[in-house]
Design an enzyme around this catalytic site. Structure first.
Site, PDB file in Angstrom:
ATOM      1  N   HIS A 197      -2.309   2.463  -5.733  1.00  0.00           N
ATOM      2  CA  HIS A 197      -2.701   0.978  -5.410  1.00  0.00           C
ATOM      3  C   HIS A 197      -2.680   0.124  -6.789  1.00  0.00           C
ATOM      4  CE1 HIS A 197      -4.000  -0.497  -1.360  1.00  0.00           C
ATOM      5  NE2 HIS A 197      -5.052  -1.241  -2.182  1.00  0.00           N
ATOM      6  N   TYR A 243      -8.270 -11.299  -6.731  1.00  0.00           N
ATOM      7  CA  TYR A 243      -7.561 -11.623  -7.851  1.00  0.00           C
ATOM      8  C   TYR A 243      -7.493 -12.770  -8.604  1.00  0.00           C
ATOM      9  CZ  TYR A 243      -5.587  -7.734  -5.256  1.00  0.00           C
ATOM     10  OH  TYR A 243      -5.400  -6.285  -4.625  1.00  0.00           O
ATOM     11  N   ARG A 255      -0.103  -2.567  -6.440  1.00  0.00           N
ATOM     12  CA  ARG A 255      -0.510  -3.699  -5.466  1.00  0.00           C
ATOM     13  C   ARG A 255      -1.196  -4.892  -6.200  1.00  0.00           C
ATOM     14  NH1 ARG A 255      -0.805  -4.733   0.253  1.00  0.00           N
ATOM     15  NH2 ARG A 255      -2.690  -5.308   0.840  1.00  0.00           N
ATOM     16  N   LYS A 286      -2.254  -2.362   8.039  1.00  0.00           N
ATOM     17  CA  LYS A 286      -3.522  -1.821   8.470  1.00  0.00           C
ATOM     18  C   LYS A 286      -3.596  -2.365  10.138  1.00  0.00           C
ATOM     19  CE  LYS A 286      -6.555  -1.068   4.609  1.00  0.00           C
ATOM     20  NZ  LYS A 286      -7.769  -1.643   4.127  1.00  0.00           N
ATOM     21  N   HIS A 298      -3.407  -9.520   3.934  1.00  0.00           N
ATOM     22  CA  HIS A 298      -4.966  -9.583   4.050  1.00  0.00           C
ATOM     23  C   HIS A 298      -5.055 -10.400   5.301  1.00  0.00           C
ATOM     24  CE1 HIS A 298      -5.540  -8.484  -0.673  1.00  0.00           C
ATOM     25  NE2 HIS A 298      -5.444  -7.401   0.420  1.00  0.00           N
ATOM     26  N   ARG A 346       0.989  -1.233  -0.036  1.00  0.00           N
ATOM     27  CA  ARG A 346       0.131  -0.199  -0.048  1.00  0.00           C
ATOM     28  C   ARG A 346       0.992   1.151  -0.001  1.00  0.00           C
ATOM     29  NH1 ARG A 346      -1.918  -3.426   4.263  1.00  0.00           N
ATOM     30  NH2 ARG A 346      -4.194  -4.370   3.798  1.00  0.00           N
TER      31      ARG A 346
END
Length: 309
Positions: free
Chosen positions: A242, A277, A245, A170, A268, A146
């Protein structure tokens, strides 16, 4: 209610390992919720019914907020009630029966490898800022970061011998991500040849990628740099930070990488987030099938046209 809000704010600030942006978003959503309660005559979170929460969610949708924003509002309110329950301020949670709004899973824009290569090679590495930009572009693509993760990297986050970088994602969750030797070489060149000029006033506090004033580069600063190279490269896709990514994940999966490994590298928490994806991967497979299978729709039509002509 203001007292409970202030206690919740202190809880987020001092007990939860969240970024300032996340805290601001949660507090903004909860403040909106409490203001709404006053307008409908509810003077305590303990008196809130599921219908109150459901009505607010409906109002936010009617106001034009995206499904993602509405879902985030509901998550913020749920977090507030989990706090109230844990502190024994209330006995029940009115949000537990509220369904999360269904979110459209849009396929993100992705660059081909050739487009990535073209973008990465755009900066003029003879110039100290161009060398910095090349190192940043190499790193964000090599690790699937990110933009906030890229810009928060410090000198101590590079594990040169092991070829890993330490990332705080995050919620300040830490993970280690492999980094290509090519990217490490560009980072080293930048540190040796460019960074000393940028950090001439010793303001960097160890941050890896610096702006011209010697401080950490901002998200907007990176976006402006990227936009400049996209225009120069003549790429007409909708590109944002992004996109690197998304491209990182897609290129790995297209070449057979394990989904769990990609999930770990992206940071994730839920593999369903990574699975988006695989849809891009299926699109790639269909394109390959249509191009190369002799009896695909595309090739059958092409053969029929040849016979007619």
């Amino acid at each position: 209610m203001n007292d409970l809000f202030q206690q919740y704010k202190s809880y987020l600030l001092f007990e939860q390992n969240l970024t300032s942006n996340s805290i601001d978003a949660y507090l903004r959503d909860v403040r909106r919720f409490l203001t709404y309660l006053k307008t409908v005559g509810v003077d305590s979170p303990a008196r809130v019914k599921p219908a109150h929460v459901q009505r607010l969610i409906q109002l936010l949708s009617e106001m034009g907020l995206s499904a993602n924003s509405v879902a985030r509002n509901l998550s913020s309110i749920r977090g507030f009630y989990r706090f109230l329950l844990a502190e024994n301020y209330i006995e029940s949670d009115p949000t537990e029966t509220i369904d999360r709004p269904k979110l459209a899973r849009r396929l993100p824009s992705v660059l081909s490898y050739e487009e990535v290569r073209k973008l990465i090679e755009m900066p003029d590495v003879k110039h100290y800022l161009g060398l910095r930009d090349r190192a940043m572009l190499e790193t964000i693509y090599a690790c699937g970061l990110r933009v906030s993760e890229l810009l928060n990297l410090t000198l101590n986050d590079i594990y040169w011998k092991e070829e890993f970088v330490r990332i705080f994602g995050k919620g300040r969750k830490e993970r280690l991500v492999p980094v290509a030797r090519t990217a490490l070489n560009w980072i080293q060149n930048y540190i040796d040849r460019s960074r000393p000029a940028l950090d001439r006033y010793n303001r960097s506090q160890g941050v890896l990628f610096l702006n011209v004033r010697g401080g950490a580069l901002s998200r907007m600063g990176f976006w402006k740099i990227l936009k400049q190279y996209v225009e120069r490269a003549g790429i007409r896709k909708e590109i944002h930070p992004h996109t690197f990514r998304h491209s990182f994940a897609t290129h790995l999966l297209e070449r057979g990488a394990d989904l769990r490994a990609v999930q770990e590298m992206l940071g994730h928490a839920d593999i369903s987030t990574t699975q988006i994806y695989t849809h891009i991967d299926r699109t790639f497979l269909m394109q390959e099938y249509q191009t190369f299978h002799p009896r695909s729709d595309v090739n059958m039509k092409r053969n029929q046209n040849k016979l007619r002509s």
